[in-house]
Design a protein around this motif. Structure first.
Motif, PDB file in Angstrom:
ATOM      1  N   GLN A  44      -1.551   2.814  -2.761  1.00 25.94           N
ATOM      2  CA  GLN A  44      -0.834   2.393  -3.964  1.00 25.94           C
ATOM      3  C   GLN A  44       0.498   3.117  -4.132  1.00 25.94           C
ATOM      4  OE1 GLN A  44      -3.296   2.404  -7.427  1.00 25.94           O
ATOM      5  NE2 GLN A  44      -1.691   1.755  -8.804  1.00 25.94           N
ATOM      6  N   GLN A  45       0.569   4.369  -3.639  1.00 27.87           N
ATOM      7  CA  GLN A  45       1.817   5.118  -3.785  1.00 27.87           C
ATOM      8  C   GLN A  45       2.953   4.462  -3.004  1.00 27.87           C
ATOM      9  OE1 GLN A  45      -0.878   6.028  -2.235  1.00 27.87           O
ATOM     10  NE2 GLN A  45      -0.536   7.364  -0.472  1.00 27.87           N
ATOM     11  N   GLY A  46       2.608   3.580  -2.065  1.00 23.02           N
ATOM     12  CA  GLY A  46       3.639   2.906  -1.283  1.00 23.02           C
ATOM     13  C   GLY A  46       4.411   1.856  -2.042  1.00 23.02           C
ATOM     14  N   THR A  47       3.969   1.505  -3.251  1.00 24.97           N
ATOM     15  CA  THR A  47       4.665   0.455  -4.001  1.00 24.97           C
ATOM     16  C   THR A  47       6.099   0.848  -4.336  1.00 24.97           C
ATOM     17  OG1 THR A  47       3.737   1.311  -6.083  1.00 24.97           O
ATOM     18  CG2 THR A  47       2.537  -0.466  -4.973  1.00 24.97           C
ATOM     19  N   SER A  48       6.379   2.144  -4.464  1.00 23.91           N
ATOM     20  CA  SER A  48       7.743   2.577  -4.781  1.00 23.91           C
ATOM     21  C   SER A  48       8.651   2.566  -3.555  1.00 23.91           C
ATOM     22  CB  SER A  48       7.723   3.972  -5.402  1.00 23.91           C
ATOM     23  OG  SER A  48       7.155   4.906  -4.512  1.00 23.91           O
ATOM     24  N   TYR A  49       8.068   2.315  -2.383  1.00 22.98           N
ATOM     25  CA  TYR A  49       8.843   2.222  -1.143  1.00 22.98           C
ATOM     26  C   TYR A  49       9.014   0.771  -0.696  1.00 22.98           C
ATOM     27  CZ  TYR A  49       7.620   7.213  -0.584  1.00 22.98           C
ATOM     28  OH  TYR A  49       7.461   8.564  -0.762  1.00 22.98           O
ATOM     29  N   ARG A  54      -1.585 -10.099   0.686  1.00 13.39           N
ATOM     30  CA  ARG A  54      -0.628  -9.612   1.669  1.00 13.39           C
ATOM     31  C   ARG A  54      -0.108  -8.222   1.287  1.00 13.39           C
ATOM     32  NH1 ARG A  54      -1.756 -11.284   4.800  1.00 13.39           N
ATOM     33  NH2 ARG A  54      -1.086 -13.436   5.112  1.00 13.39           N
ATOM     34  N   VAL A  55       0.184  -8.004   0.018  1.00 15.77           N
ATOM     35  CA  VAL A  55       0.704  -6.701  -0.412  1.00 15.77           C
ATOM     36  C   VAL A  55      -0.341  -5.609  -0.206  1.00 15.77           C
ATOM     37  CG1 VAL A  55       1.374  -5.337  -2.439  1.00 15.77           C
ATOM     38  CG2 VAL A  55       2.431  -7.561  -2.027  1.00 15.77           C
ATOM     39  N   LYS A  56      -1.581  -5.854  -0.619  1.00 14.28           N
ATOM     40  CA  LYS A  56      -2.621  -4.833  -0.471  1.00 14.28           C
ATOM     41  C   LYS A  56      -2.861  -4.507   1.006  1.00 14.28           C
ATOM     42  CE  LYS A  56      -5.716  -6.841  -3.202  1.00 14.28           C
ATOM     43  NZ  LYS A  56      -6.963  -7.032  -3.998  1.00 14.28           N
ATOM     44  N   SER A  57      -2.843  -5.527   1.850  1.00  9.55           N
ATOM     45  CA  SER A  57      -3.048  -5.308   3.281  1.00  9.55           C
ATOM     46  C   SER A  57      -1.926  -4.466   3.874  1.00  9.55           C
ATOM     47  CB  SER A  57      -3.138  -6.657   4.001  1.00  9.55           C
ATOM     48  OG  SER A  57      -3.120  -6.492   5.401  1.00  9.55           O
ATOM     49  N   LEU A  58      -0.688  -4.786   3.535  1.00  6.23           N
ATOM     50  CA  LEU A  58       0.446  -4.054   4.092  1.00  6.23           C
ATOM     51  C   LEU A  58       0.523  -2.625   3.554  1.00  6.23           C
ATOM     52  CD1 LEU A  58       3.192  -6.820   4.213  1.00  6.23           C
ATOM     53  CD2 LEU A  58       2.064  -5.704   6.136  1.00  6.23           C
ATOM     54  N   LEU A  59       0.113  -2.422   2.315  1.00  6.83           N
ATOM     55  CA  LEU A  59       0.102  -1.059   1.783  1.00  6.83           C
ATOM     56  C   LEU A  59      -0.884  -0.181   2.552  1.00  6.83           C
ATOM     57  CD1 LEU A  59       0.351  -1.688  -2.069  1.00  6.83           C
ATOM     58  CD2 LEU A  59       2.051  -0.582  -0.617  1.00  6.83           C
ATOM     59  N   ARG A  60      -2.013  -0.756   2.917  1.00 10.01           N
ATOM     60  CA  ARG A  60      -2.982   0.022   3.714  1.00 10.01           C
ATOM     61  C   ARG A  60      -2.411   0.326   5.106  1.00 10.01           C
ATOM     62  NH1 ARG A  60      -6.693  -3.526   1.089  1.00 10.01           N
ATOM     63  NH2 ARG A  60      -6.647  -4.971   2.867  1.00 10.01           N
ATOM     64  N   ILE A  61      -1.753  -0.663   5.715  1.00 11.11           N
ATOM     65  CA  ILE A  61      -1.142  -0.438   7.029  1.00 11.11           C
ATOM     66  C   ILE A  61      -0.040   0.610   6.922  1.00 11.11           C
ATOM     67  CG2 ILE A  61       0.274  -1.513   8.821  1.00 11.11           C
ATOM     68  CD1 ILE A  61      -1.302  -4.099   8.354  1.00 11.11           C
ATOM     69  N   TRP A  62       0.789   0.502   5.872  1.00  7.85           N
ATOM     70  CA  TRP A  62       1.868   1.479   5.664  1.00  7.85           C
ATOM     71  C   TRP A  62       1.305   2.891   5.529  1.00  7.85           C
ATOM     72  CZ3 TRP A  62       2.446   4.554   1.272  1.00  7.85           C
ATOM     73  CH2 TRP A  62       3.619   5.304   1.197  1.00  7.85           C
ATOM     74  N   GLN A  63       0.210   3.002   4.798  1.00  4.95           N
ATOM     75  CA  GLN A  63      -0.385   4.318   4.600  1.00  4.95           C
ATOM     76  C   GLN A  63      -0.778   4.934   5.950  1.00  4.95           C
ATOM     77  OE1 GLN A  63      -4.150   4.411   2.447  1.00  4.95           O
ATOM     78  NE2 GLN A  63      -3.498   6.264   1.383  1.00  4.95           N
ATOM     79  N   GLY A  64      -1.360   4.113   6.822  1.00  2.00           N
ATOM     80  CA  GLY A  64      -1.737   4.622   8.131  1.00  2.00           C
ATOM     81  C   GLY A  64      -0.533   4.991   8.979  1.00  2.00           C
ATOM     82  N   LEU A  65       0.499   4.124   8.985  1.00  2.00           N
ATOM     83  CA  LEU A  65       1.707   4.406   9.750  1.00  2.00           C
ATOM     84  C   LEU A  65       2.424   5.645   9.228  1.00  2.00           C
ATOM     85  CD1 LEU A  65       3.152   0.787  10.122  1.00  2.00           C
ATOM     86  CD2 LEU A  65       2.225   2.215  11.951  1.00  2.00           C
ATOM     87  N   ARG A  66       2.471   5.753   7.907  1.00  3.39           N
ATOM     88  CA  ARG A  66       3.149   6.890   7.293  1.00  3.39           C
ATOM     89  C   ARG A  66       2.428   8.192   7.650  1.00  3.39           C
ATOM     90  NH1 ARG A  66       8.091   7.228   4.218  1.00  3.39           N
ATOM     91  NH2 ARG A  66       7.872   8.911   2.720  1.00  3.39           N
ATOM     92  N   SER A  67       1.103   8.153   7.607  1.00  2.00           N
ATOM     93  CA  SER A  67       0.331   9.342   7.935  1.00  2.00           C
ATOM     94  C   SER A  67       0.561   9.754   9.386  1.00  2.00           C
ATOM     95  CB  SER A  67      -1.158   9.083   7.689  1.00  2.00           C
ATOM     96  OG  SER A  67      -1.404   8.833   6.330  1.00  2.00           O
ATOM     97  N   LYS A  68       0.541   8.776  10.290  1.00  5.84           N
ATOM     98  CA  LYS A  68       0.763   9.081  11.706  1.00  5.84           C
ATOM     99  C   LYS A  68       2.152   9.668  11.918  1.00  5.84           C
ATOM    100  CE  LYS A  68       0.706   7.025  16.330  1.00  5.84           C
ATOM    101  NZ  LYS A  68       2.004   7.606  16.694  1.00  5.84           N
ATOM    102  N   ALA A  69       3.150   9.069  11.252  1.00  5.37           N
ATOM    103  CA  ALA A  69       4.510   9.576  11.392  1.00  5.37           C
ATOM    104  C   ALA A  69       4.610  11.004  10.873  1.00  5.37           C
ATOM    105  CB  ALA A  69       5.487   8.668  10.636  1.00  5.37           C
ATOM    106  N   LYS A  70       3.907  11.284   9.777  1.00  6.26           N
ATOM    107  CA  LYS A  70       3.918  12.636   9.231  1.00  6.26           C
ATOM    108  C   LYS A  70       3.264  13.623  10.196  1.00  6.26           C
ATOM    109  CE  LYS A  70       5.907  12.467   5.162  1.00  6.26           C
ATOM    110  NZ  LYS A  70       7.041  13.344   4.799  1.00  6.26           N
ATOM    111  N   VAL A  71       2.150  13.188  10.768  1.00  7.29           N
ATOM    112  CA  VAL A  71       1.447  14.076  11.703  1.00  7.29           C
ATOM    113  C   VAL A  71       2.320  14.359  12.923  1.00  7.29           C
ATOM    114  CG1 VAL A  71      -0.535  14.270  13.255  1.00  7.29           C
ATOM    115  CG2 VAL A  71      -0.846  13.412  10.931  1.00  7.29           C
ATOM    116  N   ASP A  72       2.971  13.302  13.471  1.00  5.53           N
ATOM    117  CA  ASP A  72       3.853  13.490  14.625  1.00  5.53           C
ATOM    118  C   ASP A  72       4.998  14.435  14.276  1.00  5.53           C
ATOM    119  OD1 ASP A  72       2.274  11.787  16.063  1.00  5.53           O
ATOM    120  OD2 ASP A  72       3.593  10.040  15.818  1.00  5.53           O
ATOM    121  N   ALA A  73       5.575  14.222  13.085  1.00  3.91           N
ATOM    122  CA  ALA A  73       6.671  15.094  12.662  1.00  3.91           C
ATOM    123  C   ALA A  73       6.170  16.516  12.454  1.00  3.91           C
ATOM    124  CB  ALA A  73       7.289  14.558  11.368  1.00  3.91           C
ATOM    125  N   MET A  74       4.936  16.635  11.928  1.00  4.96           N
ATOM    126  CA  MET A  74       4.360  17.960  11.705  1.00  4.96           C
ATOM    127  C   MET A  74       4.211  18.724  13.012  1.00  4.96           C
ATOM    128  SD  MET A  74       1.248  19.661  12.143  1.00  4.96           S
ATOM    129  CE  MET A  74       0.048  18.332  12.159  1.00  4.96           C
TER     130      MET A  74
END
Length: 654
Positions: free
Chosen positions: A304-309, A351-371
């Motif tokens: 849900q936090q992805g709605t502002s993005y 569609r929005v709920k599905s993409l927010l879940r996908i975004w959450q996973g992509l965002r987490s992976k990107a954060k982990v890689d950056a970490m």
């Protein structure tokens, strides 16, 4: 040869102009967008919008096109015919060039009265070469409305008429001049171009329809460098939903009702912060039909936090092709209660709920890689830890990396603080617990730690209890019906006590004159020279209006308040570049429980306008602070001091 035309006339009640022009199109972008739409329907290839260099006496806005123009008879039968239905008259919803018509209601021509007193029309017919110039005066139309009935039409000023002339047909087109403007601020041309572009999906047809503002074409810039993910292009293998085809970066699919939609959703790297861009816009026949929203979704879904993005566009031409009109007059929203629009609403929610879940996973992976890349500067320090300890700290940092709301700088600061805390023997239990978290439940805790440089759980809990105590103090003031100014001052000193998200807000005095000016204009006779509480944080501005004790918010209050905030949003964004969002909050003793009143409040919230009573406002604030305390208590439940805090009443915490 020039002659004086016999006459032109307009037949209606003057109140119609007030409702269809002045009340609906008080934004210059909204008003001019309607006139540009008329140019599209007139098969114009080019529209030039000229904004004045400065608002003042003599300032004008000119909209000129090279469309088919009108004969004198067409001026009477089409333009001055209120509610003229071009589609019905022509028996087709396409222009002679085959364009899907944008206009439907026959009233957009009066949009100019929302920002000007005079609307002057000069038109040359492509068919006959006739040139006709006439002027409409909003003041005359409205003030004279009671002096004539439908059988006594109002005569329209004809400034010039030139009879048919084949040699003039090449000069075809229409120019509309808006004068005696009611605008308080000079429109910013660059912002105007961007706002206009966001109301139209015309760039793909730029070869046949170009819109210029002060001689520069409107652009549809997507700020590519600011976008992190774009869908459907960024679907991974196996993620593309069934039935979705990808064409030029757009998703194309058919709804269960058989209607076709095209869509593109993007996620920005940082929260967007622009009202015109945050959420999903719906277009029909290339024109905005629904301002950005989230398909009426409420809370309780993953990511849900992805709605502002999130920003996106949906093309749904079928909305404008129904027998019953589904789009509001000012083309800001769709009637989602109708059977014809329900399939699109349900599709959008899915569609929005599905993409927010996908975004959450992509965002987490990107954060982990950056970490992992950022771990390099800490490798020596981590290597000095015993292996079990190193494992705990690394897992804790990975858990933090999953939190999408933390930017890179915040993560770096937090990682440094956590390592230092562990090395110093502080907060080991807290970090150990965090390393075991495999869900997003730790997010609120980590935000507190990031803001406070890893404060102790006990110290944070004491802080929360003090906030709750201050909320109780505010409740007492309300119960005693203290003066409005005293309540306002109390909140001004402690804005965070109403909501934790107000923690960084401070009193903003620089906009006082503008707020007073807009309030006086919006409220008219209801204005009592009061000053609302104005708070700011970064590029956000929050205006809180307190109703006098004992008053109940009803429909009329909400209408005046909505107009006030709407005017203030546009006036502030035009004058103060440092503020990008303006929100309003109306607080009263009571809210009328009528269905239409509650529905209107729900409709205003997505537009950064809210209204609530004290019980609701303070109840939500208490719940948020109590939730914070519960999280902190769970980190040290055996600590006697924490137990003492948990069992203490709010008043004891002071």
């Amino acid at each position: 040869m020039s002659t004086i035309a016999p006459h032109l006339e307009i037949r209606f009640r003057g109140r119609v102009i007030e409702h269809l022009g002045i009340d609906m199109y008080q934004s210059p972008v909204a008003a001019i967008a309607e006139l540009v739409s008329n140019s599209w329907d007139a098969d114009s290839r080019k529209v030039d919008v000229t904004l004045p260099p400065k608002i003042g006496p003599g300032a004008e806005i000119v909209i000129s096109d090279n469309g088919e123009g009108m004969t004198l008879a067409q001026c009477q039968g089409r333009y001055l015919n209120v509610g003229y239905d071009r589609r019905k008259d022509r028996g087709d919803d396409r222009t002679p060039k085959g364009r899907p018509m944008m206009g439907r209601k026959g009233i957009g021509k009066f949009a100019g009265f929302g920002i000007a007193r005079f609307v002057t029309v000069e038109t040359v017919s492509k068919e006959t070469g006739e040139r006709t110039t006439f002027r409409l005066d909003a003041t005359q139309l409205i003030e004279d409305s009671d002096s004539y009935a439908e059988s006594q039409p109002l005569t329209v000023d004809v400034l010039n008429y030139e009879e048919a002339d084949d040699s003039r047909t090449t000069q075809h087109g229409t120019t509309i001049t808006l004068s005696e403007l009611s605008l308080k601020m000079t429109p910013n041309a660059a912002q105007f171009r961007t706002s206009m572009a966001r109301r139209f999906l015309l760039m793909e047809r730029a070869d046949e329809f170009q819109v210029n503002v002060n001689e520069e074409s409107i652009s549809e810039s997507e700020d590519v460098e600011k976008i992190e993910f774009s869908f459907p292009s960024d679907y991974a293998d196996g993620q593309l939903p069934e039935g979705v085809a990808v064409e030029d970066g757009w998703g194309v699919e058919t709804l269960p009702s058989g209607s076709k939609v095209r869509w593109k959703f993007v996620f920005y790297k940082e929260p967007i912060g622009e009202e015109e861009l945050t959420g999903i816009s719906v277009f029909s026949h290339h024109k905005l039909a629904q301002r950005p929203f989230l398909f009426n979704l409420s809370g309780g879904f993953g990511g849900q936090q992805g709605t502002s993005y999130l920003s996106g566009r949906v093309e749904a031409d079928f909305l404008d092709e129904q027998k019953r009109d589904l789009i509001s007059t000012e083309r800001q929203r769709v009637n989602w209660e109708m059977d014809a629009s329900q399939p699109l609403l349900e599709w959008g929610q899915t569609r929005v709920k599905s993409l927010l879940r996908i975004w959450q996973g992509l965002r987490s992976k990107a954060k982990v890689d950056a970490m992992r890349k950022r771990m390099t500067p800490f490798s020596v320090r981590l290597g000095n830890l015993e292996r079990p300890e190193r494992k705990i700290v690394e897992k804790a940092l990975t858990s933090i990396a999953r939190i999408s709301s933390l930017n890179d700088d915040q993560f770096g600061d937090l990682a440094e603080a956590m390592l230092s805390a562990w090395e110093g023997g502080r907060l080991k239990g807290l970090i150990d617990d965090l390393s075991e978290a495999d869900t997003m439940d730790a997010e609120v805790l980590v935000k507190i730690l990031a803001e406070s440089r890893v404060m102790s759980a006990l110290h944070a809990a004491e802080h929360v209890k003090s906030q709750l105590n201050l909320i109780t103090g505010l409740e007492e003031r309300i119960k005693k019906h203290e003066l409005e100014n005293e309540v306002r001052d109390y909140i001004a000193q402690n804005p965070w006590l109403v909501s934790p998200r107000w923690e960084t807000f401070r009193v903003e005095r620089s906009v006082k004159a503008l707020v007073d000016e807009v309030a006086k204009e919006a409220y008219g006779e209801y204005w009592n020279a009061r000053m609302d509480l104005v708070l700011s944080s970064g590029n956000q501005l929050l205006v809180v209006e307190f109703m006098r004790p004992g008053l109940k918010v009803d429909w009329d209050h909400l209408n005046r308040y909505e107009r006030y905030v709407y005017k203030l949003q546009h006036a502030t964004l035009a004058k103060y570049s440092e503020f990008r969002t303006v929100s309003g909050l109306l607080v009263a003793d009571k809210i009328e429980k009528a269905t239409d009143v509650l529905a209107k409040i729900d409709d205003m919230r997505p537009r950064d306008m809210d209204a609530t009573d004290w019980a609701g406002l303070l109840g939500r604030a208490k719940k948020q602070w109590e939730d914070y305390f519960d999280i902190l208590f769970s980190r040290a439940p055996e600590d006697s001091r924490m137990q003492s805090l948990a069992h203490a009443s709010v008043s004891d915490a002071s």
